[in-house]
Write a protein that holds these residues in place. Structure first.
Motif, short mmCIF file in Angstrom:
data_model
loop_
_atom_site.label_atom_id
_atom_site.label_comp_id
_atom_site.label_asym_id
_atom_site.label_seq_id
_atom_site.Cartn_x
_atom_site.Cartn_y
_atom_site.Cartn_z
N SER A 147 -2.97 -2.55 2.15
CA SER A 147 -3.05 -4.20 1.75
C SER A 147 -3.22 -4.54 0.34
N CYS A 148 -2.53 -5.67 0.11
CA CYS A 148 -2.43 -6.39 -1.43
C CYS A 148 -3.78 -6.83 -1.85
N ASP A 149 -4.92 -6.83 -0.73
CA ASP A 149 -6.20 -7.10 -1.17
C ASP A 149 -7.07 -5.70 -1.94
N ARG A 150 -6.38 -4.85 -1.91
CA ARG A 150 -7.01 -3.45 -2.24
C ARG A 150 -6.11 -3.01 -3.40
N PRO A 151 -6.98 -2.35 -4.40
CA PRO A 151 -6.01 -2.29 -5.56
C PRO A 151 -4.74 -1.29 -5.52
N HIS A 152 -3.90 -1.90 -6.07
CA HIS A 152 -2.54 -1.12 -6.06
C HIS A 152 -1.52 -1.51 -7.52
N HIS A 153 -0.60 -1.03 -7.57
CA HIS A 153 -0.04 -1.01 -9.05
C HIS A 153 1.41 -1.58 -8.67
N ALA A 154 1.83 -1.84 -7.38
CA ALA A 154 3.29 -2.35 -7.25
C ALA A 154 3.36 -3.36 -6.12
N GLU A 155 4.04 -4.27 -6.03
CA GLU A 155 4.30 -5.51 -5.00
C GLU A 155 6.05 -5.57 -4.83
N GLN A 156 6.42 -5.26 -3.86
CA GLN A 156 7.89 -5.89 -3.27
C GLN A 156 7.96 -7.28 -3.25
N LEU A 157 8.73 -7.86 -3.90
CA LEU A 157 8.70 -9.52 -4.01
C LEU A 157 10.02 -9.81 -3.04
N THR A 158 11.17 -9.25 -3.27
CA THR A 158 12.24 -9.78 -2.75
C THR A 158 13.12 -8.37 -2.16
N ARG A 159 14.12 -8.79 -1.10
CA ARG A 159 15.07 -7.91 -0.64
C ARG A 159 16.39 -8.41 -0.24
N SER A 160 17.27 -8.07 -0.96
CA SER A 160 18.52 -8.77 -0.89
C SER A 160 19.73 -7.88 -0.25
N PHE A 161 20.87 -8.32 0.43
CA PHE A 161 21.78 -7.38 0.77
C PHE A 161 22.72 -7.37 -0.43
N ILE A 162 23.39 -6.00 -0.62
CA ILE A 162 24.34 -5.80 -1.75
C ILE A 162 25.53 -6.30 -1.30
N GLY A 163 26.41 -7.26 -2.10
CA GLY A 163 27.82 -7.53 -1.57
C GLY A 163 27.65 -9.16 -1.05
N ARG A 164 26.45 -9.57 -1.07
CA ARG A 164 26.42 -10.81 -0.60
C ARG A 164 26.15 -12.02 -1.80
N SER A 165 25.07 -12.38 -2.11
CA SER A 165 24.57 -13.03 -2.96
C SER A 165 23.66 -12.48 -4.29
N ALA A 166 23.25 -10.79 -3.76
CA ALA A 166 22.51 -10.15 -4.65
C ALA A 166 23.07 -9.49 -5.80
N SER A 167 22.36 -9.09 -6.85
CA SER A 167 22.95 -8.46 -8.15
C SER A 167 21.79 -7.61 -8.71
N THR A 168 22.06 -6.54 -9.18
CA THR A 168 21.05 -5.66 -9.84
C THR A 168 20.58 -6.47 -10.98
N THR A 169 21.07 -7.46 -11.46
CA THR A 169 20.39 -8.18 -12.81
C THR A 169 19.72 -9.51 -12.32
N ASP A 170 19.51 -9.61 -10.94
CA ASP A 170 18.98 -11.01 -10.32
C ASP A 170 17.62 -10.78 -10.39
N CYS A 171 16.79 -9.67 -10.26
CA CYS A 171 15.18 -9.37 -10.02
C CYS A 171 14.50 -10.29 -10.93
N PRO A 172 14.63 -10.29 -12.38
CA PRO A 172 13.55 -11.25 -13.17
C PRO A 172 13.69 -12.66 -12.31
N ALA A 173 14.64 -13.51 -12.21
CA ALA A 173 14.88 -14.46 -11.83
C ALA A 173 13.97 -14.77 -10.39
N LEU A 174 14.48 -13.87 -9.42
CA LEU A 174 14.00 -13.97 -8.29
C LEU A 174 12.46 -13.73 -8.25
N ALA A 175 11.99 -12.59 -9.06
CA ALA A 175 10.58 -12.58 -9.15
C ALA A 175 9.88 -13.74 -9.70
#
Length: 276
Positions: free
Chosen positions: A195-223
């Motif tokens: 649960s994100c209400d408990r102490p943690h160090h990471a959170e997944q914010l987005t998930r995209s399919f490769i080959g559609r509109s996603a790129s490995t350089t998109d994460c900072p803007a998406l986050a």
């Protein structure tokens, strides 16, 4: 003589009264009191259920926790209550009965959950869907014997982080800010969800399919879009990482120190981070 007769009559009346009162008021008996039998009522749509403390409670078809106020910590929300067809269900369904736990009633429950969570609503927010489970529950042995043949559809957060609990409601969580238990947090990218209400160090914010509109350089803007800030690193307190898994790309926000996050970052904005 008359006075003596009157006295005898009066004494007789008093004696009869003394002997009769215990019969009227009840006699004092030795032994232990028998506790009253508790019959649980049929649940109602909108009910919230107390936290689940053990896997056995999660895997039961009978709710082993009481109804609580939705403002208190709770593990589930009741989305539907219906009546079982007694021609199809002559005996109470069991947890091994796939026709019940994975049949049409279960599929209908999943669809109700999707509507409740806001799936299909138009939104420009590009982020990972909330994590959730659904389950069907039925009355206990006593209630079934007494003629209660209902079933309920319940929505739970998709974590095995016990005790399973959250506050508020998950309604429209997929397009708003979800309760922490419905977001996607972990000790590190790819680890077991907590649960994100408990102490943690990471959170997944987005998930995209490769080959559609996603790129490995998109994460900072998406986050940044998901968090709601132009600087998703918060001056270096977080790192935005890209993780690929098969045909998908995931964007993670990860702490850069030993401090832990204590809330989801979805729609957090640019204010101070929830760090401990």
């Amino acid at each position: 003589m008359d006075r003596r007769l009157a006295g005898v009559a009066m004494m007789t009346l008093i004696l009869v009264t003394i002997l009769a009162v215990p019969g009227v008021l009840g006699r004092s008996l030795s032994g232990a009191a028998v506790p009253a039998v508790r019959v649980n009522p049929r649940p109602s749509v909108g009910d919230c259920l107390a936290p689940l403390a053990t896997p056995d409670q999660l895997n039961s078809l009978v709710d082993l926790v009481p109804v609580v106020e939705c403002s208190e910590p709770h593990s589930a929300e009741v989305l539907k209550v219906g009546s079982l067809d007694t021609k199809l269900w002559r005996t109470r369904p069991s947890v091994d009965d796939r026709s019940f736990t994975a049949g049409p009633l279960s599929q209908d429950c999943d669809q109700l959950a999707g509507v409740f969570l806001g799936w299909g609503a138009k939104t420009a927010l590009h982020r990972i869907p909330v994590s959730f489970f659904t389950r069907l529950t039925v009355p206990g042995d006593l209630e079934w014997f007494l003629g209660q043949h209902w079933y309920s559809c319940e929505l739970l957060p998709g974590v095995f982080d016990f005790p399973i609990s959250y506050r508020g409601t998950a309604r429209n969580a997929s397009v708003g800010t979800p309760p922490g238990a419905f977001a996607n947090c972990a000790g590190e990218p790819g680890a077991l969800a907590v649960s994100c209400d408990r102490p943690h160090h990471a959170e997944q914010l987005t998930r995209s399919f490769i080959g559609r509109s996603a790129s490995t350089t998109d994460c900072p803007a998406l986050a940044g879009r998901v968090i709601g800030t132009p600087d998703p690193t918060f001056g270096g307190q977080l790192a935005v990482l890209t993780r690929t898994n098969g045909s998908t790309i995931g964007c993670w926000a990860v702490t850069t120190s030993s401090r832990s996050l204590t809330a989801t970052l979805i729609n957090h904005g640019s204010g101070p981070l929830p760090l401990t």
